[in-house]
Design an enzyme around this catalytic site. Structure first.
Site, PDB file in Angstrom:
ATOM      1  N   LYS A  16     -13.411 -29.278  13.779  1.00  0.00           N
ATOM      2  CA  LYS A  16     -14.448 -29.722  14.730  1.00  0.00           C
ATOM      3  C   LYS A  16     -14.890 -31.157  14.436  1.00  0.00           C
ATOM      4  O   LYS A  16     -15.074 -31.944  15.354  1.00  0.00           O
ATOM      5  CB  LYS A  16     -15.691 -28.808  14.662  1.00  0.00           C
ATOM      6  CG  LYS A  16     -15.411 -27.365  15.001  1.00  0.00           C
ATOM      7  CD  LYS A  16     -16.699 -26.546  15.099  1.00  0.00           C
ATOM      8  CE  LYS A  16     -17.563 -26.543  13.845  1.00  0.00           C
ATOM      9  NZ  LYS A  16     -16.946 -25.888  12.684  1.00  0.00           N
ATOM     10  N   ARG A  91     -25.142 -22.008  15.879  1.00  0.00           N
ATOM     11  CA  ARG A  91     -24.362 -21.214  14.928  1.00  0.00           C
ATOM     12  C   ARG A  91     -24.869 -19.767  14.873  1.00  0.00           C
ATOM     13  O   ARG A  91     -24.330 -18.982  14.106  1.00  0.00           O
ATOM     14  CB  ARG A  91     -24.528 -21.830  13.543  1.00  0.00           C
ATOM     15  CG  ARG A  91     -23.239 -22.428  12.970  1.00  0.00           C
ATOM     16  CD  ARG A  91     -23.625 -23.036  11.646  1.00  0.00           C
ATOM     17  NE  ARG A  91     -22.533 -23.348  10.803  1.00  0.00           N
ATOM     18  CZ  ARG A  91     -22.089 -24.590  10.582  1.00  0.00           C
ATOM     19  NH1 ARG A  91     -22.593 -25.601  11.238  1.00  0.00           N
ATOM     20  NH2 ARG A  91     -21.140 -24.797   9.714  1.00  0.00           N
ATOM     21  N   ARG A 130      -9.699 -30.809   2.093  1.00  0.00           N
ATOM     22  CA  ARG A 130     -10.569 -31.699   2.863  1.00  0.00           C
ATOM     23  C   ARG A 130     -11.270 -32.700   1.947  1.00  0.00           C
ATOM     24  O   ARG A 130     -11.712 -32.361   0.856  1.00  0.00           O
ATOM     25  CB  ARG A 130     -11.603 -30.875   3.624  1.00  0.00           C
ATOM     26  CG  ARG A 130     -12.606 -31.742   4.368  1.00  0.00           C
ATOM     27  CD  ARG A 130     -13.188 -31.019   5.520  1.00  0.00           C
ATOM     28  NE  ARG A 130     -14.330 -30.208   5.134  1.00  0.00           N
ATOM     29  CZ  ARG A 130     -15.095 -29.567   6.020  1.00  0.00           C
ATOM     30  NH1 ARG A 130     -14.825 -29.647   7.307  1.00  0.00           N
ATOM     31  NH2 ARG A 130     -16.113 -28.846   5.628  1.00  0.00           N
ATOM     32  N   ARG A 163     -16.523 -32.003  -0.780  1.00  0.00           N
ATOM     33  CA  ARG A 163     -17.908 -31.538  -0.645  1.00  0.00           C
ATOM     34  C   ARG A 163     -18.154 -30.350  -1.570  1.00  0.00           C
ATOM     35  O   ARG A 163     -17.268 -29.524  -1.745  1.00  0.00           O
ATOM     36  CB  ARG A 163     -18.134 -31.076   0.798  1.00  0.00           C
ATOM     37  CG  ARG A 163     -18.603 -32.171   1.705  1.00  0.00           C
ATOM     38  CD  ARG A 163     -18.539 -31.776   3.148  1.00  0.00           C
ATOM     39  NE  ARG A 163     -19.084 -30.468   3.462  1.00  0.00           N
ATOM     40  CZ  ARG A 163     -19.142 -29.968   4.696  1.00  0.00           C
ATOM     41  NH1 ARG A 163     -18.702 -30.689   5.709  1.00  0.00           N
ATOM     42  NH2 ARG A 163     -19.646 -28.781   4.922  1.00  0.00           N
ATOM     43  N   ARG A 174     -19.174 -18.951   3.174  1.00  0.00           N
ATOM     44  CA  ARG A 174     -19.378 -19.568   4.492  1.00  0.00           C
ATOM     45  C   ARG A 174     -18.586 -18.816   5.571  1.00  0.00           C
ATOM     46  O   ARG A 174     -19.039 -18.678   6.702  1.00  0.00           O
ATOM     47  CB  ARG A 174     -18.962 -21.048   4.458  1.00  0.00           C
ATOM     48  CG  ARG A 174     -19.958 -21.903   3.686  1.00  0.00           C
ATOM     49  CD  ARG A 174     -19.395 -23.258   3.355  1.00  0.00           C
ATOM     50  NE  ARG A 174     -19.225 -24.101   4.527  1.00  0.00           N
ATOM     51  CZ  ARG A 174     -18.405 -25.149   4.566  1.00  0.00           C
ATOM     52  NH1 ARG A 174     -17.682 -25.472   3.518  1.00  0.00           N
ATOM     53  NH2 ARG A 174     -18.327 -25.870   5.647  1.00  0.00           N
TER      54      ARG A 174
END
Ligand code: AMP
Length: 224
Positions: A16, A91, A130, A163, A174
């Site tokens: 996203k 969300r 990532r 992160r 998550r």
């Protein structure tokens, strides 16, 4: 002028952020990525940041009222009057309902919801590779979307890091949160006739092309 009021929906790491940045450049619309907004607030130690940090560190969702406030402020500010791209919001179902009523209050409506979908397996693979820039949070992937110079952001020149919440145990949490609290939005928007599904497992260029094609078929909101 016709307005594009868009939501990017999907599990964490489905692309996203990458697609949102590209769309923002292309469409010249305000882009509200709530994860980025919250990380900036944490960095600046604002009231919102202080409240959000413990939830984010655990990979939990930040309470609805905090997020609803953040988005309502932006929609009321006038800067999104000609359209917007939302990434990471809503969300939960209460967030989606609050967005609907805020837009209704402003005499506006959503143009479409783009679900960038991916399997859990693919997501774990993606999030482990990532990297984000320390300065502005631009997103890369060591394998699928590498920077021109290893470890350095092409755009802001700062160092690329992993992160904290992309660490494996937090990623698993998550994903649980996503399935429990966010996935019900797929049906929520399907029922409103707004949902469009895109396969997120493809390379970013292919996903971008699919999104572009899709956007050209959406009927735009009539604006001033
Ligand atoms: P993201 O960068 O979108 O993966 O968001 C990072 C973290 O910010 C999430 O794991 C949540 O803790 C928090 N967050 C972002 N957007 C929301 C939202 N709409 N509702 C609740 N928490 C959020």
């Amino acid at each position: 002028m016709a307005n594009l009021n868009l939501i990017l929906l999907g599990p964490p790491g489905s692309g996203k952020g990458t697609q949102g940045e590209r769309l923002q450049e292309d469409l010249d619309l305000p882009y509200y990525a709530t994860g980025d907004i919250l990380r900036a607030a944490v960095k600046e130690k604002t009231d919102v940041g202080l409240k959000a940090q413990e939830f984010m560190d655990r990979g939990d969702l930040v309470p609805d009222e905090v997020l609803i406030g953040i988005i309502a402020d932006r929609l009321e500010s006038g800067e999104a009057d000609h359209g917007f791209i939302l990434d990471g919001f809503p969300r939960t179902v209460p967030q989606a309902e609050a967005l609907d009523s805020k837009l209704h209050e402003l005499g506006r409506s959503l143009t479409g919801v783009i679900l960038i979908d991916s399997s859990d397996e693919e997501i774990v693979r993606r999030l482990s590779g990532r990297r984000v820039s320390v300065k502005d949070g631009h997103v890369y992937h060591v394998e699928f979307n590498p920077p021109k110079v290893d470890g350095i952001c092409d755009i802001d020149g700062s160092e690329l890091i992993t992160r904290d919440d992309d660490k494996p145990e937090v990623v698993r949490h998550r994903l649980v949160q996503y399935h429990e609290k966010t996935a019900p939005l797929v049906d929520f928007y399907k029922q409103q006739g707004l949902l469009n599904r895109i396969e997120g497992g493809e390379p970013p260029e292919k996903v971008e092309e699919s999104i572009r094609k899709l956007i050209s078929t959406l009927s735009l909101e009539e604006g001033s």
